[in-house]
Motif scaffolding. Structure first.
Motif, PDB file in Angstrom:
ATOM      1  N   GLY A 331       0.981  -1.323  -0.144  1.00 19.49           N
ATOM      2  CA  GLY A 331      -0.148  -0.459  -0.142  1.00 19.49           C
ATOM      3  C   GLY A 331       1.017   1.148   0.389  1.00 19.49           C
ATOM      4  O   GLY A 331       1.043   2.219  -0.829  1.00 19.49           O
ATOM      5  N   LYS A 332       2.218   1.053   0.919  1.00 18.56           N
ATOM      6  CA  LYS A 332       3.109   2.662   0.918  1.00 18.56           C
ATOM      7  C   LYS A 332       3.391   2.363  -0.586  1.00 18.56           C
ATOM      8  O   LYS A 332       3.868   3.848  -1.085  1.00 18.56           O
ATOM      9  CB  LYS A 332       3.803   2.354   2.095  1.00 18.56           C
ATOM     10  N   THR A 335       1.698   4.604  -3.668  1.00 23.12           N
ATOM     11  CA  THR A 335       1.898   6.153  -3.567  1.00 23.12           C
ATOM     12  C   THR A 335       3.264   6.722  -3.900  1.00 23.12           C
ATOM     13  O   THR A 335       3.334   7.548  -4.856  1.00 23.12           O
ATOM     14  CB  THR A 335       1.913   6.627  -2.108  1.00 23.12           C
ATOM     15  N   GLU A 336       4.313   4.952  -4.423  1.00 27.93           N
ATOM     16  CA  GLU A 336       5.367   6.058  -5.099  1.00 27.93           C
ATOM     17  C   GLU A 336       4.924   5.820  -6.428  1.00 27.93           C
ATOM     18  O   GLU A 336       5.935   6.778  -7.855  1.00 27.93           O
ATOM     19  CB  GLU A 336       6.303   4.688  -5.066  1.00 27.93           C
ATOM     20  N   TYR A 337       4.172   4.900  -7.037  1.00 27.99           N
ATOM     21  CA  TYR A 337       3.681   5.219  -8.867  1.00 27.99           C
ATOM     22  C   TYR A 337       2.652   5.091  -9.045  1.00 27.99           C
ATOM     23  O   TYR A 337       2.226   5.411 -10.183  1.00 27.99           O
ATOM     24  CB  TYR A 337       4.152   3.265  -9.148  1.00 27.99           C
ATOM     25  N   ALA A 355      -1.065   2.800   2.173  1.00 30.79           N
ATOM     26  CA  ALA A 355      -0.950   3.899   1.139  1.00 30.79           C
ATOM     27  C   ALA A 355      -1.623   5.196   1.915  1.00 30.79           C
ATOM     28  O   ALA A 355      -0.317   6.443   1.921  1.00 30.79           O
ATOM     29  CB  ALA A 355      -2.448   3.964   0.520  1.00 30.79           C
ATOM     30  N   GLN A 356      -1.811   5.167   3.065  1.00 30.21           N
ATOM     31  CA  GLN A 356      -2.342   6.797   3.961  1.00 30.21           C
ATOM     32  C   GLN A 356      -0.579   6.945   4.749  1.00 30.21           C
ATOM     33  O   GLN A 356      -0.107   8.523   4.421  1.00 30.21           O
ATOM     34  CB  GLN A 356      -3.413   6.811   4.914  1.00 30.21           C
ATOM     35  N   ARG A 357      -0.046   6.142   4.983  1.00 31.53           N
ATOM     36  CA  ARG A 357       1.124   6.251   5.650  1.00 31.53           C
ATOM     37  C   ARG A 357       2.385   6.931   4.582  1.00 31.53           C
ATOM     38  O   ARG A 357       2.971   7.897   4.556  1.00 31.53           O
ATOM     39  CB  ARG A 357       1.751   5.043   6.325  1.00 31.53           C
ATOM     40  N   GLY A 358       2.371   6.342   3.620  1.00 28.47           N
ATOM     41  CA  GLY A 358       2.968   7.165   2.407  1.00 28.47           C
ATOM     42  C   GLY A 358       2.883   8.063   1.931  1.00 28.47           C
ATOM     43  O   GLY A 358       3.399   8.376   0.850  1.00 28.47           O
ATOM     44  N   GLY A 359       1.771   9.221   2.291  1.00 21.85           N
ATOM     45  CA  GLY A 359       1.249  10.252   1.812  1.00 21.85           C
ATOM     46  C   GLY A 359      -0.343  10.600   1.138  1.00 21.85           C
ATOM     47  O   GLY A 359      -0.394  11.594   0.347  1.00 21.85           O
ATOM     48  N   MET A 360      -0.526   9.489   0.650  1.00 18.05           N
ATOM     49  CA  MET A 360      -1.552   9.451  -1.005  1.00 18.05           C
ATOM     50  C   MET A 360      -3.051  10.112   0.344  1.00 18.05           C
ATOM     51  O   MET A 360      -3.226  10.022   1.513  1.00 18.05           O
ATOM     52  CB  MET A 360      -1.811   7.948  -1.043  1.00 18.05           C
ATOM     53  N   SER A 361      -2.696  11.078  -0.365  1.00 16.16           N
ATOM     54  CA  SER A 361      -4.311  11.916  -0.004  1.00 16.16           C
ATOM     55  C   SER A 361      -5.370  10.602   0.694  1.00 16.16           C
ATOM     56  O   SER A 361      -6.279   9.528  -0.614  1.00 16.16           O
ATOM     57  CB  SER A 361      -5.243  12.865  -0.626  1.00 16.16           C
ATOM     58  N   SER A 362      -6.291  10.743   1.925  1.00 15.50           N
ATOM     59  CA  SER A 362      -7.458   9.933   2.002  1.00 15.50           C
ATOM     60  C   SER A 362      -8.768  10.149   0.904  1.00 15.50           C
ATOM     61  O   SER A 362      -9.529   8.626  -0.253  1.00 15.50           O
ATOM     62  CB  SER A 362      -8.025   9.691   3.123  1.00 15.50           C
ATOM     63  N   SER A 363      -8.869  10.929   0.358  1.00 23.69           N
ATOM     64  CA  SER A 363     -10.069  10.823  -1.257  1.00 23.69           C
ATOM     65  C   SER A 363      -9.363  10.532  -2.621  1.00 23.69           C
ATOM     66  O   SER A 363     -10.538   9.907  -3.081  1.00 23.69           O
ATOM     67  CB  SER A 363      -9.965  12.050  -1.988  1.00 23.69           C
ATOM     68  N   MET A 364      -7.894   9.992  -2.508  1.00 27.20           N
ATOM     69  CA  MET A 364      -7.539   9.060  -3.469  1.00 27.20           C
ATOM     70  C   MET A 364      -7.587   7.065  -2.904  1.00 27.20           C
ATOM     71  O   MET A 364      -7.475   6.708  -3.920  1.00 27.20           O
ATOM     72  CB  MET A 364      -5.980   9.255  -4.327  1.00 27.20           C
TER      73      MET A 364
END
Length: 428
Positions: A331-332, A335-337, A355-364
């Motif tokens: 998940g993290k 966010t890179e790709y 993904a959230q930990r990786g910095g992706m916006s929750s809306s995404m």
């Protein structure tokens, strides 16, 4: 299938398969590894069929049942007692026809040899020993309850196939895999090594992967030849292409013929294939199965494309105690790709948290219980220049449902997607 009936049917099919092999006497080429077996088998078939009459396992029939069914030219009875009774009747009828008319001859037989738990390879080897054995890799898969304790245990089971090749035969070993490379020099058969990072008998250098396919230089015996596979996406497929070249060399197929075959080679359904999506989008269909390593490689490929990138990822099964940490990690990494994550299945929560930990916006980030629910959502938001990576494990996930809902031409699903046979569609 009830255990006693299953054992009885398997024993009869084994004897019929052994009888068939004695009559036809093909050269047997086996393929094992945690990932890439089917694609490797298809690449080998593409090369050898240019010069020989070749038979291969269909789909991913690679178990003790799958291998004997391939030898006998039969399809699976799945979980139906009546289905297996029909298979058995057909096998006996075909054996009678072979006796009266003679078995149809062919030169070579390519078999996938897969394992899910300790002892599985022993069951396969009761019927045949391969003349040429390709050993691709050992991944962190089949680590669930009643399966393997760790990757070392997976390696030990799979390596039985390489050790079964008799003196005079050939074992093709991927030196880029930390486990597989250890077999070099320890098999009765001749060994031919392949690889990228390590010095190998057949080595790929200057590897280039792009949206236009895969390209590398083949280095062997002081020579260098360019190999181009325009329909193959991803660096992870280099090992299977090298394996096909190695088998071709062993069988005396000219390099020019091998190169022409690989230039036209397409990966089987569900193994990173391009499919037109709704609204002018592009789908990267990698829905056959998923492990942490193969998902990482697939995400890297997604990152090569322009426009909005969407990672539609399903649960990865059979990871045992590593399951939570590996889903968080993937998940993290997404966010890179990717710009958006569609997480599906029992472990969707961990994928989303990663993904959230990786910095992706929750809306995404969007989570769904099933691939059909996820597909219905995704189909409504796809737009021109979107690229979707669809990947997940087989059992309980089935991300091909998502792909079918997002395809521009869903009527092509039977031709392009995995698990479109009546048995699988009834389970949908």
């Amino acid at each position: 299938m009830k255990a006693i009936f299953r054992k009885w049917v398997l024993e009869i099919l084994r004897r019929l398969a052994q009888r068939k092999l004695k009559r036809v006497r093909p050269q047997i080429i086996g393929v094992t590894g945690s990932a890439g077996k089917t694609s490797c088998k298809e690449a080998i078939f593409e090369v050898l069929s240019r010069r020989y009459k070749v038979k291969k396992s269909e789909k991913n029939l690679n178990s003790e049942f799958g291998t004997v069914l391939t030898i006998l030219g039969l399809s699976s009875g799945y979980s139906s007692v009546w289905g297996w009774a029909s298979v058995l009747a057909r096998a006996l009828l075909d054996a009678l026809k072979d006796t009266l008319k003679g078995a149809e001859p062919y030169d070579m037989l390519i078999l996938e040899m897969g394992v899910d738990k300790p002892g599985d390879m022993d069951e396969i080897l009761k019927v045949f020993a391969p003349d040429i054995m390709v050993f691709l890799n050992v991944k962190a898969v089949h680590l669930g309850e009643k399966q393997f304790a760790n990757r070392q245990a997976v390696f030990e089971e799979k390596s039985k196939a390489a050790l079964a090749v008799p003196k005079g035969g050939w074992v093709i070993l991927n030196k880029d895999d930390n486990f597989v490379r250890g077999l070099a020099g320890h098999t009765p058969a001749n060994a031919l090594t392949i690889g990228i990072e390590e010095e190998a008998d057949l080595r790929a250098t200057n590897v280039e992967m792009s949206v236009a396919g895969l390209k590398f230089n083949l280095e062997y015996e002081g020579k260098s030849v360019e190999v181009v596979c325009p329909e193959v996406l991803g660096r992870s497929h280099v090992a299977l292409i090298l394996s096909a070249i190695a088998v071709g060399f062993i069988e005396g197929v000219p390099l020019k013929t091998i190169a022409a075959a690989l230039n036209e080679f397409r990966l089987p359904p569900g193994r990173m294939n391009k499919i037109e999506g709704k609204g002018g989008s592009l789908i990267l269909d990698s829905t056959y199965n998923a492990s942490p390593d193969t998902t990482e490689a697939a995400l890297e490929i997604l990152g090569m494309f322009s426009g909005r990138k969407i990672a539609a990822l399903g649960t990865m099964n059979e990871l045992g105690e590593l399951s939570e940490s590996e889903h968080l990690k993937i998940g993290k990494m997404a966010t890179e790709y990717a710009d958006m994550l569609i997480a599906v299945g029992e472990r969707a929560k961990e994928l989303a948290e990663g993904a959230q930990r990786g910095g992706m916006s929750s809306s995404m980030i969007h989570t769904f219980r099933t691939s059909k629910e996820a597909g219905a959502f995704l189909a409504n938001i796809l737009d021109k220049h979107d690229t979707v990576l669809a990947k997940g494990s087989q059992n309980g996930v089935r991300m091909e449902h998502l792909v079918k809902l997002c395809m521009k031409n869903p009527e092509d699903a039977r031709k392009l997607l995995v698990r479109q046979e009546p048995y699988w569609l009834r389970l949908s």
